[in-house]
Every structure is written in C-alpha cells, then in structure tokens.
Design an enzyme around this catalytic site. Structure first.
Site, PDB file in Angstrom:
ATOM      1  N   GLY A 188     -71.685  -4.536  -1.988  1.00 17.92           N
ATOM      2  CA  GLY A 188     -70.300  -4.518  -2.442  1.00 17.92           C
ATOM      3  C   GLY A 188     -69.659  -3.186  -2.100  1.00 17.92           C
ATOM      4  NE  ARG A 189     -63.632  -2.428  -5.046  1.00 22.43           N
ATOM      5  CZ  ARG A 189     -63.512  -3.273  -6.057  1.00 22.43           C
ATOM      6  NH1 ARG A 189     -64.500  -3.388  -6.940  1.00 22.43           N
ATOM      7  NH2 ARG A 189     -62.431  -4.012  -6.193  1.00 22.43           N
ATOM      8  NE  ARG A 230     -72.951 -12.290  -5.506  1.00 18.56           N
ATOM      9  CZ  ARG A 230     -71.956 -12.255  -6.398  1.00 18.56           C
ATOM     10  NH1 ARG A 230     -71.919 -13.138  -7.367  1.00 18.56           N
ATOM     11  NH2 ARG A 230     -71.006 -11.354  -6.314  1.00 18.56           N
ATOM     12  CB  THR A 250     -77.099   5.180  -8.387  1.00 19.06           C
ATOM     13  OG1 THR A 250     -76.704   4.386  -7.262  1.00 19.06           O
ATOM     14  CG2 THR A 250     -77.790   6.440  -7.902  1.00 19.06           C
ATOM     15  NE  ARG A 300     -75.024  -1.779 -15.554  1.00 20.34           N
ATOM     16  CZ  ARG A 300     -74.003  -1.066 -15.116  1.00 20.34           C
ATOM     17  NH1 ARG A 300     -74.242   0.029 -14.382  1.00 20.34           N
ATOM     18  NH2 ARG A 300     -72.750  -1.417 -15.379  1.00 20.34           N
ATOM     19  CD  GLU A 314     -79.270   4.736 -18.703  1.00 14.56           C
ATOM     20  OE1 GLU A 314     -78.158   5.002 -19.226  1.00 14.56           O
ATOM     21  OE2 GLU A 314     -79.376   4.404 -17.517  1.00 14.56           O
ATOM     22  CG  HIS A 372     -76.002   6.381 -16.527  1.00 10.35           C
ATOM     23  ND1 HIS A 372     -76.249   5.246 -17.261  1.00 10.35           N
ATOM     24  CD2 HIS A 372     -75.100   6.008 -15.579  1.00 10.35           C
ATOM     25  CE1 HIS A 372     -75.537   4.236 -16.793  1.00 10.35           C
ATOM     26  NE2 HIS A 372     -74.823   4.680 -15.765  1.00 10.35           N
ATOM     27  CB  ILE A 373     -74.550  12.271 -13.594  1.00  8.12           C
ATOM     28  CG1 ILE A 373     -75.595  12.453 -12.479  1.00  8.12           C
ATOM     29  CG2 ILE A 373     -75.020  12.893 -14.901  1.00  8.12           C
ATOM     30  CD1 ILE A 373     -75.798  13.901 -12.054  1.00  8.12           C
ATOM     31  N   GLY A 374     -73.821   9.002 -12.162  1.00  6.10           N
ATOM     32  CA  GLY A 374     -73.245   8.459 -10.942  1.00  6.10           C
ATOM     33  C   GLY A 374     -71.735   8.541 -10.895  1.00  6.10           C
TER      34      GLY A 374
END
Length: 338
Positions: free
Chosen positions: A169-170, A191, A251, A253, A282, A300-302
């Site tokens: 995706g993006r 997909r 990065t 889940r 987390e 978790h700093i994406g």
C-alpha cells in the site's frame, strides 16, 4: 466505577463535546479547544477500559488512538450522545466497525500522513541492523572500541540484496521507492498486483504466494494491516522458509509475527537480525529481543515526527468540524449518520 480522569474540561455552550484520550500537539489542542467543548487528558495516561466506557457516555465525539481498544460491547453500551469516533492514526483494527455501523456512529481515521515517516524508519531499521549500528553504539559508549581494523564490526551491504515487501500500500510503496536508491531488488506480496507501470517503476516482482516471497528474500519488511488473516502471518513454518541468515523488519503491527518463533530463529541463527518498532504486548518488549546484539528495538516511533503528528491532528480537526457542520467527514471509514 473507575477512577476519575486526570483531564481538563472546557465546556462551550452549543458546541460538540469532544473527549481526547491522549495528548496531542499543543497547537492542535489549542485549536480544538477553540472550536469544541473539549476534555483533554492532561497527564497523558493511557485510559483503562473502564475510563473509556465512562467517557463514551459523556461525549458527542471520542478521539482515541490506535492503542485504545474500542470493542463492540463498549460501542453497544455507549450512551445515545456518542455520534462519532475520530481516531488518531491510520489503522482501524482497534475499533469494532460493525458495531459502530449498527449504532450509526461515524468513524474516521487519519490516512496518509504517516506514510513517509514510517517508510523512513523502516529504512533506518534496515540499515541499522545490516550495519550493526546497535552493537557499534554500545561498544563506543562502554569504552570497548579498540580502533579500526580490517575485520572489525563487519556488517552486510544492502546493495544487491532482495527485499521482500509484504503489503504494498502507501507505506510499502514508499519503502520500495527508498529501497531502490540503495540498490535493493524488490519483490512484493499484496492482495492483488500493482499496475504494471508501477511495478516497472520499482523494478518489482509480484508474488501471489507469501511462501515464495520468503524463500527469495534476504530482508522481509511487513506493511499489512492487522486482521484475523494476518495474525501471525510470519509463524514458525513461514520463518523456517526464509533464507538462512535473513532479516526481518517490522514497523506494521506486532501481531503480524509469531514472536516466540522469531526469537527461536534469532537464537538459532536461522534469522541473522531484526529491526522492530512494534510488539504484540506493547509496551512490554521481550527481554530476549532487548538482549540480542543484532536486534534493534524501537518504542513504536514510526509516526513520531512533529510534522506527521501535527498533520494527523489537523485531519482530526477537519473530520470533526465537517461532521459538526452536517457534512460527511473527508476521512470517513464506515457509513454512519450525522
């Protein structure tokens, strides 16, 4: 009954009551307080389930984050006042969308604003693990460096390696764009295939089967949403299919990977390294990951840039204002009713 919230209430007659579960950027909170009747979480503590249940009975609009689980029972039990959930973040797996639809609660998110930031961090983790930056930083800080040598701190080159992207995706495409500049060959699973023109731009090869992609990749990075179908997408069987000495970057889940299987593969050497920004429990990070010299663990700093977080806040403002004005919000996730 849960403990009272450490929050600030600013009631303005005739304006929508908005409750925000975590601190936002100061400019966003200030503007939100001007536009709406806002209750802010001044001490930024994560709301318990009981606290979420309480506030959902006391607001027109709830502004949660991706770490706030809003399940079906909470939505079904919420007061009639709750009409909108304006979530901070692109993911919506933490919200029971079907229950929201049934209750005619509008749900919005903040898509697109974290794409580049998350792709940047993905590349940083990729480079960091390949060049052993965690270990290098440690030996310098501990005074263990004895100077340059031809065989000291040998990592691995990125150029010429095959990068497997799961989820194109993006963010996956933004990673592919960056990876090409480092000389990586791109294979991907999605997909459905991307248009041929986009594949040519990235020099990317499509794999309909995840197993085939894993067998070809030196580095695997995950950018797919959390769902029942993607839970433990990389399990023990699939990790065993990966090349000996390959690398995982995540990065997306934490639940996309069977953490026990990944740790076992790291400890056996089947996996050489991992760069991780997300975890299944987390904020708990397994001590074995922290101890492993070739694993980089980030909190978790994406999306953690001033620019990205401000842009997300602006989207929330626009979504709530549009809804309050009687229009369909621009980032509506499901069909709801104002």
């Amino acid at each position: 009954m849960s403990e009272p919230l450490a929050a600030t209430s600013r009631r303005v007659e005739g304006k929508a009551r908005v409750i925000v579960t975590r601190r936002l950027m100061p400019d966003i909170e200030q503007r939100m307080s001007q536009l709406f009747d806002v209750r802010l979480n001044d001490d930024d503590h994560p709301f318990t389930r009981g606290e979420l249940v309480d506030v959902m009975n006391d607001c027109d609009v709830l502004v949660p984050t991706v770490t706030d689980t809003i399940d079906a029972a909470m939505i079904e039990g919420a007061g009639e006042r709750l009409r909108m959930i304006a979530s901070f973040g692109a993911g919506t797996d933490h919200i029971a969308l079907a229950a929201a639809r049934a209750r005619r609660v509008v749900v919005t998110n903040t898509p697109g604003v974290f794409t580049d930031d998350t792709a940047d961090l993905t590349m940083a983790l990729m480079i960091g693990v390949m060049r052993r930056m965690r270990e290098g930083t440690r030996i310098v800080r501990h005074g263990e460096w004895r100077g340059w040598g031809p065989t000291g701190m040998l990592g691995r080159s990125l150029g010429g390696k095959t990068l497997g992207i799961i989820g194109m995706g993006r963010i996956g495409q933004a990673v592919a764009h960056r990876a090409r500049a480092f000389g990586l060959q791109i294979v991907y699973h999605n997909r459905r295939p991307l248009p041929e023109s986009v594949e040519r731009m990235f020099g990317a090869e499509y794999f309909a089967d995840v197993d085939g992609l894993l067998a070809q990749s030196d580095i695997v990075t995950l950018h797919c949403p959390k769902s029942a179908a993607t839970h433990h997408l990389l399990d023990e069987r699939r990790i065993a299919l990966m090349k000996e000495g390959s690398v995982i970057v995540n990065t997306g889940r934490g639940d996309l990977i069977d953490q026990e299987a990944m740790i076992a593969a790291l400890e056996s050497g089947h996996l050489w390294a991992a760069g991780l920004d997300v975890y299944p429990d987390e904020p708990v990070v397994d001590p074995r990951l922290i101890a492993h010299p070739y694993v980089i663990t980030q909190p978790h700093i994406g999306s953690a840039t001033e620019e990205g977080r401000t842009a997300a806040g602006m989207k929330i403002l626009a979504n709530i204002q549009s809804w309050a004005d009687g229009h369909s919000p621009p980032d509506r996730v499901i069909e709801g009713y104002a």
